[in-house]
Design a protein around this motif. Structure first.
Motif, PDB file in Angstrom:
ATOM      1  N   LYS A 202       0.910  -1.093   0.103  1.00 36.99           N
ATOM      2  CA  LYS A 202       0.111   0.037   0.002  1.00 36.99           C
ATOM      3  C   LYS A 202       0.794   1.226   0.045  1.00 36.99           C
ATOM      4  O   LYS A 202       1.936   1.168   0.712  1.00 36.99           O
ATOM      5  N   LEU A 203       0.457   2.216  -0.663  1.00 41.96           N
ATOM      6  CA  LEU A 203       1.224   3.607  -0.670  1.00 41.96           C
ATOM      7  C   LEU A 203       1.382   4.082   0.625  1.00 41.96           C
ATOM      8  O   LEU A 203       2.484   4.685   0.815  1.00 41.96           O
ATOM      9  N   ASP A 204       0.166   3.950   1.471  1.00 39.92           N
ATOM     10  CA  ASP A 204       0.437   4.647   2.700  1.00 39.92           C
ATOM     11  C   ASP A 204       1.415   3.903   3.568  1.00 39.92           C
ATOM     12  O   ASP A 204       1.985   4.484   4.404  1.00 39.92           O
ATOM     13  N   ASP A 205       1.394   2.725   3.552  1.00 44.92           N
ATOM     14  CA  ASP A 205       2.561   1.735   4.323  1.00 44.92           C
ATOM     15  C   ASP A 205       4.053   2.337   3.915  1.00 44.92           C
ATOM     16  O   ASP A 205       4.880   2.760   4.659  1.00 44.92           O
ATOM     17  N   ILE A 206       4.154   2.573   2.637  1.00 46.37           N
ATOM     18  CA  ILE A 206       5.506   2.852   2.161  1.00 46.37           C
ATOM     19  C   ILE A 206       5.830   4.439   2.620  1.00 46.37           C
ATOM     20  O   ILE A 206       6.921   4.577   2.926  1.00 46.37           O
ATOM     21  N   ALA A 207       4.875   5.239   2.329  1.00 45.22           N
ATOM     22  CA  ALA A 207       4.908   6.819   2.829  1.00 45.22           C
ATOM     23  C   ALA A 207       5.362   6.673   4.358  1.00 45.22           C
ATOM     24  O   ALA A 207       6.307   7.528   4.764  1.00 45.22           O
ATOM     25  N   THR A 208       4.612   5.990   5.012  1.00 47.43           N
ATOM     26  CA  THR A 208       5.009   5.842   6.508  1.00 47.43           C
ATOM     27  C   THR A 208       6.473   5.348   6.865  1.00 47.43           C
ATOM     28  O   THR A 208       6.930   5.832   7.751  1.00 47.43           O
ATOM     29  N   GLU A 209       6.807   4.570   5.981  1.00 47.94           N
ATOM     30  CA  GLU A 209       8.056   3.838   6.172  1.00 47.94           C
ATOM     31  C   GLU A 209       9.190   4.870   6.088  1.00 47.94           C
ATOM     32  O   GLU A 209      10.309   4.850   6.679  1.00 47.94           O
ATOM     33  N   PHE A 217       4.141  11.803  -0.580  1.00 48.28           N
ATOM     34  CA  PHE A 217       5.085  10.535  -1.043  1.00 48.28           C
ATOM     35  C   PHE A 217       4.487  10.371  -2.640  1.00 48.28           C
ATOM     36  O   PHE A 217       5.303  10.104  -3.432  1.00 48.28           O
ATOM     37  N   SER A 218       3.162  10.483  -2.885  1.00 48.49           N
ATOM     38  CA  SER A 218       2.652  10.293  -4.182  1.00 48.49           C
ATOM     39  C   SER A 218       3.312  11.322  -5.046  1.00 48.49           C
ATOM     40  O   SER A 218       3.747  10.879  -6.333  1.00 48.49           O
ATOM     41  N   GLY A 226       8.504   9.113 -12.987  1.00 51.74           N
ATOM     42  CA  GLY A 226       7.471   9.681 -14.088  1.00 51.74           C
ATOM     43  C   GLY A 226       6.368   8.943 -14.025  1.00 51.74           C
ATOM     44  O   GLY A 226       5.565   8.903 -15.023  1.00 51.74           O
ATOM     45  N   LYS A 227       5.923   7.983 -13.296  1.00 55.96           N
ATOM     46  CA  LYS A 227       4.712   7.226 -13.258  1.00 55.96           C
ATOM     47  C   LYS A 227       3.922   7.344 -11.776  1.00 55.96           C
ATOM     48  O   LYS A 227       4.869   7.542 -10.692  1.00 55.96           O
ATOM     49  N   SER A 228       2.783   7.057 -11.754  1.00 55.99           N
ATOM     50  CA  SER A 228       2.177   6.887 -10.192  1.00 55.99           C
ATOM     51  C   SER A 228       2.476   5.807  -9.665  1.00 55.99           C
ATOM     52  O   SER A 228       3.086   4.715 -10.288  1.00 55.99           O
ATOM     53  N   PHE A 229       2.518   5.618  -8.346  1.00 58.98           N
ATOM     54  CA  PHE A 229       3.011   4.419  -7.404  1.00 58.98           C
ATOM     55  C   PHE A 229       2.461   3.099  -7.872  1.00 58.98           C
ATOM     56  O   PHE A 229       2.626   2.238  -8.181  1.00 58.98           O
ATOM     57  N   ILE A 230       0.924   3.304  -8.138  1.00 59.44           N
ATOM     58  CA  ILE A 230      -0.019   2.158  -8.616  1.00 59.44           C
ATOM     59  C   ILE A 230       0.455   1.660  -9.835  1.00 59.44           C
ATOM     60  O   ILE A 230       0.726   0.284  -9.989  1.00 59.44           O
ATOM     61  N   ARG A 231       0.844   2.646 -10.837  1.00 60.69           N
ATOM     62  CA  ARG A 231       1.170   2.283 -12.187  1.00 60.69           C
ATOM     63  C   ARG A 231       2.566   1.426 -12.238  1.00 60.69           C
ATOM     64  O   ARG A 231       2.817   0.419 -12.912  1.00 60.69           O
ATOM     65  N   PHE A 232       3.322   1.930 -11.376  1.00 66.02           N
ATOM     66  CA  PHE A 232       4.673   1.271 -11.142  1.00 66.02           C
ATOM     67  C   PHE A 232       4.696   0.020 -10.721  1.00 66.02           C
ATOM     68  O   PHE A 232       5.197  -0.824 -11.153  1.00 66.02           O
TER      69      PHE A 232
END
Length: 291
Positions: A202-209, A217-218, A226-232
């Motif tokens: 999850k994006l939130d978990d990586i951001a917190t880390e 973070f996004s 050059g890409k969104s986190f989900i796309r990557f």
């Protein structure tokens, strides 16, 4: 043109990545990465950009790119009109900058390969007579794994190293102007992504880390890659799924779950969005081409 730093991952215990590209057109923007890249264009044409060098490319184009050398393949406009007769078929190999580093420095048998990789710092194009001669060896890499693959790839590099009729791409005066992308924060992000992308990351978990809020973070991740986190994440999962499809040992549903997708419909939808064909068609087309 804004340059992007591509962050590559190496699945499992592999020392390098080999992938089969089967797309309507090249999509990756002007970018660089810290690994070597060997690109063999089997079917496609357009314009190739490597550092300060640009020229047309077509079927049989074979280029070796050194670490951190910006590059970009741009197809002609006809590839963007959804005509099935115009597509990209290519074999792309990525291998790390320290690939067989000790052997290259210590053993005379590796001297020719050492010189080849040094020349690749400015990019090398090989003549089509070379690609015709090595076509079978390049395609064979897609069928191998483990030590057989490593030995076959070293043999291929050695043959390329013996080639006399090659062309340097970037000029001698070229000086890369690359932003320092290798800060510890992004290193930590990529470590977390590379080791967890097949799980429900999850994006939130990586951001917190890394001590950032989700929105900051996004933006940071998009700026760096050059890409969104989900796309990557999805592209990494689909890249791994393509490898499993090529091996032809698992059914489609199991490959979807193994690659990190929580249901088959989500896997199929994401696969088609990125690869422009279904997993079933991708596997069928790959096996028809190579077996």
């Amino acid at each position: 043109m804004k340059i992007m730093h591509e962050q590559l991952s190496f699945q499992g215990n592999n020392s390098f990545n080999i992938k089969w590209d089967d797309f309507p057109h090249f999509t990756f923007p002007w970018h660089f990465h810290s690994e070597f890249e060997l690109v063999y264009v089997i079917q496609s044409f357009g314009r190739r950009f490597v550092a300060d060098h640009t020229e047309n490319f077509s079927n049989g184009d074979l280029v070796l790119i050194g670490p951190n050398l910006p590059h970009y393949w741009k197809n002609d406009e006809v590839f963007h009109k959804n005509d099935p007769d115009y597509k990209v078929n290519a074999i792309v190999v990525h291998f790390p900058a320290d690939f067989f580093e000790q052997q290259l420095e210590s053993y005379p048998e590796f001297l020719a390969i050492k010189k080849l990789l040094k020349r690749a710092a400015r990019g090398i194009q090989f003549p089509k007579t070379t690609t015709s001669r090595l076509d079978k060896k390049l395609r064979q890499l897609l069928k191998l794994s483990g030590m057989e693959l490593t030995l076959a790839f070293l043999s291929l590099l050695n043959e390329l190293a013996q080639e006399k009729d090659w062309k340097q791409l970037a000029s001698e005066s070229y000086q890369p102007d690359l932003k320092n992308w290798t800060g510890t924060r992004m290193d930590k992000v990529m470590h977390l992504v590379n080791t967890n992308y097949r799980q429900q990351i999850k994006l939130d978990d990586i951001a917190t880390e890394i001590g950032m809020n989700a929105s900051a973070f996004s933006r940071y991740f998009k700026e760096k890659t050059g890409k969104s986190f989900i796309r990557f994440i999805n592209e990494m999962r689909i890249g791994y799924a393509c490898k499993l499809l090529q091996e032809n040992r698992m059914n489609i549903a199991d490959i979807g779950f193994e690659s990190g997708f929580n249901n088959l419909s989500n896997f199929n939808r994401c696969f088609k969005s990125i690869v422009a064909q279904s997993p079933q068609h991708y596997r069928k087309h790959f096996l028809e081409k190579h077996f």
